[in-house]
Design a protein around this motif. Structure first.
Motif, PDB file in Angstrom:
ATOM      1  N   ASN A   1      34.867  -1.350 -61.255  1.00  0.00           N
ATOM      2  CA  ASN A   1      35.098  -1.258 -59.597  1.00  0.00           C
ATOM      3  C   ASN A   1      37.112  -1.078 -60.745  1.00  0.00           C
ATOM      4  O   ASN A   1      37.971  -0.589 -59.787  1.00  0.00           O
ATOM      5  N   ILE A   2      36.841  -0.254 -61.486  1.00  0.00           N
ATOM      6  CA  ILE A   2      38.237   0.330 -62.267  1.00  0.00           C
ATOM      7  C   ILE A   2      38.498   1.240 -61.613  1.00  0.00           C
ATOM      8  O   ILE A   2      39.001   1.801 -61.231  1.00  0.00           O
ATOM      9  N   ALA A   3      36.732   2.283 -62.110  1.00  0.00           N
ATOM     10  CA  ALA A   3      36.492   3.515 -61.133  1.00  0.00           C
ATOM     11  C   ALA A   3      36.738   3.523 -59.576  1.00  0.00           C
ATOM     12  O   ALA A   3      37.369   4.108 -58.963  1.00  0.00           O
ATOM     13  N   GLU A   4      36.352   2.409 -59.598  1.00  0.00           N
ATOM     14  CA  GLU A   4      36.138   2.923 -57.616  1.00  0.00           C
ATOM     15  C   GLU A   4      37.182   2.666 -56.718  1.00  0.00           C
ATOM     16  O   GLU A   4      38.143   3.013 -56.313  1.00  0.00           O
ATOM     17  N   ARG A   5      38.233   1.977 -57.596  1.00  0.00           N
ATOM     18  CA  ARG A   5      39.966   1.285 -57.168  1.00  0.00           C
ATOM     19  C   ARG A   5      40.722   2.766 -56.839  1.00  0.00           C
ATOM     20  O   ARG A   5      41.631   2.811 -56.740  1.00  0.00           O
ATOM     21  N   GLU A   6      40.188   3.206 -58.692  1.00  0.00           N
ATOM     22  CA  GLU A   6      41.503   4.851 -58.801  1.00  0.00           C
ATOM     23  C   GLU A   6      40.585   5.820 -57.505  1.00  0.00           C
ATOM     24  O   GLU A   6      41.291   6.537 -56.914  1.00  0.00           O
ATOM     25  N   VAL A   7      39.425   5.796 -57.357  1.00  0.00           N
ATOM     26  CA  VAL A   7      39.066   6.633 -56.211  1.00  0.00           C
ATOM     27  C   VAL A   7      39.591   6.471 -55.162  1.00  0.00           C
ATOM     28  O   VAL A   7      39.694   7.316 -54.206  1.00  0.00           O
ATOM     29  N   ALA A   8      39.077   5.440 -54.434  1.00  0.00           N
ATOM     30  CA  ALA A   8      39.611   5.107 -53.945  1.00  0.00           C
ATOM     31  C   ALA A   8      41.171   4.902 -53.304  1.00  0.00           C
ATOM     32  O   ALA A   8      41.777   4.929 -52.320  1.00  0.00           O
TER      33      ALA A   8
ATOM     34  N   GLY B   1      36.452   2.940 -71.688  1.00  0.00           N
ATOM     35  CA  GLY B   1      37.244   4.597 -71.707  1.00  0.00           C
ATOM     36  C   GLY B   1      36.773   4.362 -70.121  1.00  0.00           C
ATOM     37  O   GLY B   1      36.189   4.082 -69.729  1.00  0.00           O
ATOM     38  N   ASN B   2      37.743   5.289 -70.033  1.00  0.00           N
ATOM     39  CA  ASN B   2      37.960   5.674 -68.534  1.00  0.00           C
ATOM     40  C   ASN B   2      38.792   6.273 -68.187  1.00  0.00           C
ATOM     41  O   ASN B   2      40.006   6.893 -68.672  1.00  0.00           O
ATOM     42  N   ILE B   3      37.904   7.748 -67.561  1.00  0.00           N
ATOM     43  CA  ILE B   3      39.608   8.693 -66.568  1.00  0.00           C
ATOM     44  C   ILE B   3      38.966   9.272 -65.530  1.00  0.00           C
ATOM     45  O   ILE B   3      37.622   9.452 -64.822  1.00  0.00           O
ATOM     46  N   LEU B   4      40.196   9.249 -64.653  1.00  0.00           N
ATOM     47  CA  LEU B   4      40.157  10.069 -63.266  1.00  0.00           C
ATOM     48  C   LEU B   4      39.972  11.325 -63.296  1.00  0.00           C
ATOM     49  O   LEU B   4      41.348  12.076 -63.737  1.00  0.00           O
TER      50      LEU B   4
ATOM     51  N   ALA C   1      43.094   7.052 -54.526  1.00  0.00           N
ATOM     52  CA  ALA C   1      42.773   9.010 -54.468  1.00  0.00           C
ATOM     53  C   ALA C   1      42.682   9.466 -53.457  1.00  0.00           C
ATOM     54  O   ALA C   1      43.108  10.466 -52.699  1.00  0.00           O
ATOM     55  N   ARG C   2      41.830   8.825 -52.658  1.00  0.00           N
ATOM     56  CA  ARG C   2      41.093   9.271 -51.318  1.00  0.00           C
ATOM     57  C   ARG C   2      42.067   9.235 -50.119  1.00  0.00           C
ATOM     58  O   ARG C   2      41.628  10.181 -49.352  1.00  0.00           O
ATOM     59  N   GLN C   3      42.869   8.219 -50.446  1.00  0.00           N
ATOM     60  CA  GLN C   3      43.843   7.924 -49.382  1.00  0.00           C
ATOM     61  C   GLN C   3      44.988   8.368 -49.228  1.00  0.00           C
ATOM     62  O   GLN C   3      45.238   9.271 -48.183  1.00  0.00           O
TER      63      GLN C   3
ATOM     64  N   LEU D   1      48.340  -0.468 -66.745  1.00  0.00           N
ATOM     65  CA  LEU D   1      48.664   0.879 -66.026  1.00  0.00           C
ATOM     66  C   LEU D   1      47.117   0.691 -64.692  1.00  0.00           C
ATOM     67  O   LEU D   1      46.070   0.489 -65.031  1.00  0.00           O
ATOM     68  N   ARG D   2      48.220   0.122 -62.989  1.00  0.00           N
ATOM     69  CA  ARG D   2      46.609   0.327 -62.832  1.00  0.00           C
ATOM     70  C   ARG D   2      45.695   1.135 -61.908  1.00  0.00           C
ATOM     71  O   ARG D   2      46.463   2.126 -61.758  1.00  0.00           O
ATOM     72  N   ALA D   3      45.056   0.342 -61.915  1.00  0.00           N
ATOM     73  CA  ALA D   3      44.049   1.503 -61.844  1.00  0.00           C
ATOM     74  C   ALA D   3      43.701   2.513 -59.852  1.00  0.00           C
ATOM     75  O   ALA D   3      44.446   4.014 -59.809  1.00  0.00           O
ATOM     76  N   GLU D   4      44.964   1.477 -59.205  1.00  0.00           N
ATOM     77  CA  GLU D   4      45.357   2.242 -58.255  1.00  0.00           C
ATOM     78  C   GLU D   4      46.534   3.425 -58.468  1.00  0.00           C
ATOM     79  O   GLU D   4      46.828   4.276 -57.182  1.00  0.00           O
ATOM     80  N   ASP D   5      47.406   2.979 -59.472  1.00  0.00           N
ATOM     81  CA  ASP D   5      48.536   3.654 -59.026  1.00  0.00           C
ATOM     82  C   ASP D   5      48.273   5.273 -60.034  1.00  0.00           C
ATOM     83  O   ASP D   5      48.287   6.587 -60.151  1.00  0.00           O
ATOM     84  N   ILE D   6      47.066   4.784 -60.538  1.00  0.00           N
ATOM     85  CA  ILE D   6      46.559   6.178 -61.316  1.00  0.00           C
ATOM     86  C   ILE D   6      45.811   7.295 -60.146  1.00  0.00           C
ATOM     87  O   ILE D   6      45.890   8.277 -60.794  1.00  0.00           O
ATOM     88  N   GLY D   7      45.336   6.430 -59.585  1.00  0.00           N
ATOM     89  CA  GLY D   7      44.589   7.214 -58.360  1.00  0.00           C
ATOM     90  C   GLY D   7      45.769   7.831 -57.847  1.00  0.00           C
ATOM     91  O   GLY D   7      45.799   9.113 -57.455  1.00  0.00           O
ATOM     92  N   ARG D   8      46.996   7.138 -57.449  1.00  0.00           N
ATOM     93  CA  ARG D   8      47.429   8.035 -56.166  1.00  0.00           C
ATOM     94  C   ARG D   8      48.276   8.863 -57.474  1.00  0.00           C
ATOM     95  O   ARG D   8      48.582  10.284 -56.281  1.00  0.00           O
ATOM     96  N   GLN D   9      48.661   8.513 -58.596  1.00  0.00           N
ATOM     97  CA  GLN D   9      49.308  10.244 -59.170  1.00  0.00           C
ATOM     98  C   GLN D   9      48.849  11.033 -59.051  1.00  0.00           C
ATOM     99  O   GLN D   9      49.248  11.759 -59.100  1.00  0.00           O
TER     100      GLN D   9
END
Length: 337
Positions: free
Chosen positions: A199-206, A231-234, A208-210, A255-263
């Motif tokens: 779910n960490i990666a799924e939240r990053e992707v969601a 480990g994790n990277i977007l 970023a998609r927005q 670092l929140r997954a949502e913040d990583i994806g958006r930034q």
């Protein structure tokens, strides 16, 4: 001997890596003081020491003062020898940054080389393997040499354990004019996970998609089989006719997954909107090969302190005029002559 103050400009490890490359290419010795003085932990860290040791190994150079934590180093280059080499960072320190120091002299060596680098392949504050393979190496190959890389296994902070293999066939470096990137041909978003909940990666992707609005088929969540530690990277990429840009962010505690994806998505969206050929990482890494080629130019976003510092170090070793000129469209034209 060239004397370098490592606290000047960006004040990080790039000063040392650039000096190592240029010393091997030009045969000029150097002493660097105040190594990485502007970093939270100054002095030589494991990945920087590996770069020094590797530079010695490929050339028979000597490095007085090379030790973890050292703030001063004297480097006397030898003659670069093509060959098969294996270097292990021993931590999650970036294999890509070690490669930065070794590639320029090996591009001009007297025969082909093969490098095996072990450590971090997807590390914080460093371009990931995917940037090296998809963005940098195709451009170096366009300049004359042939450079290819493969990822044997990824390595994340803090365990590392990654492995990349690089093949280098030297050739004369030709000047390049890298001004127009051409039409956008494809986009891709990938979130890699090792020993962490999906779910960490799924939240990053969601998230970023927005921001980017790419189609479903552009996105993927991938789990690393038999990963060595968590480990994790977007990673987000945009492929143009002439260049591929890869923007990434490593997941870290706090670092929140949502913040990583958006930034991360906003960074790539900014690059796409800019019309520039080179993003910040690529701009840093184009300066030295163009200087060794005798000239060239490229457009980029606003130059970073990394780029300005790299240009200053190049001028210490080579008789090159490097200019950064702002253009009306907001990009900058970087000229090496």
């Amino acid at each position: 001997m060239i004397i370098i103050d490592g606290s000047e400009g960006e004040g990080g490890g790039q000063v040392l890596r650039t000096a190592l490359s240029l010393s091997l290419v030009t045969g000029q010795a150097f002493r660097i003081d105040n190594i990485r003085a502007k970093r939270e932990k100054p002095g030589l860290m494991r990945q920087h020491l590996t770069a020094v040791e590797a530079a010695c190994a490929i050339s028979g150079a000597t490095a007085d003062g090379a030790a973890i934590g050292a703030s001063c180093l004297t480097f006397t280059p030898g003659r670069v020898r093509a060959g098969d080499y294996t270097f292990a960072v021993g931590t999650a320190g970036s294999t890509g940054l070690v490669l930065q120091a070794l590639l320029p002299p090996l591009l001009l060596a007297d025969g082909p080389s093969r490098l095996v680098l072990e450590g971090g392949t997807h590390a914080h504050a460093a371009p990931p393997y995917d940037f090296t393979a998809a963005t940098l190496l195709p451009l170096l190959s366009r300049m004359g040499p042939t450079v290819t890389a493969s990822l044997v296994r990824p390595g994340f902070y803090p365990v590392g354990g990654g492995r990349i293999e690089v093949s280098v066939t030297p050739g004369p470096l030709r000047p390049q004019e890298l001004v127009e990137r051409g039409a956008l041909r494809g986009v891709r978003g990938r979130a890699l996970l090792s020993n962490l909940p999906a779910n960490i990666a799924e939240r990053e992707v969601a998230a970023a998609r927005q921001v980017l609005g790419w189609p479903d088929e552009a996105w993927a969540v991938e789990t690393v089989a038999e990963g060595r530690g968590p480990g994790n990277i977007l990673m987000l990429s945009a492929c143009f006719d002439q260049v591929t840009e890869v923007v990434s962010a490593v997941g870290r505690i706090g670092l929140r997954a949502e913040d990583i994806g958006r930034q991360t998505a906003n960074r790539l969206a900014g690059y796409i909107a800019s019309g520039a050929f080179a993003g910040p990482y690529l701009a840093d890494q184009l300066l030295l090969p163009l200087a060794l080629a005798g000239g060239g130019c490229f457009t980029t976003v606003r130059p970073t302190q990394h780029s300005l510092t790299g240009a200053a170090i190049i001028r210490r070793f080579l008789d090159r005029d490097i200019q950064f000129q702002a253009r009306e469209d907001g990009t900058h034209l970087v000229t090496v002559a």
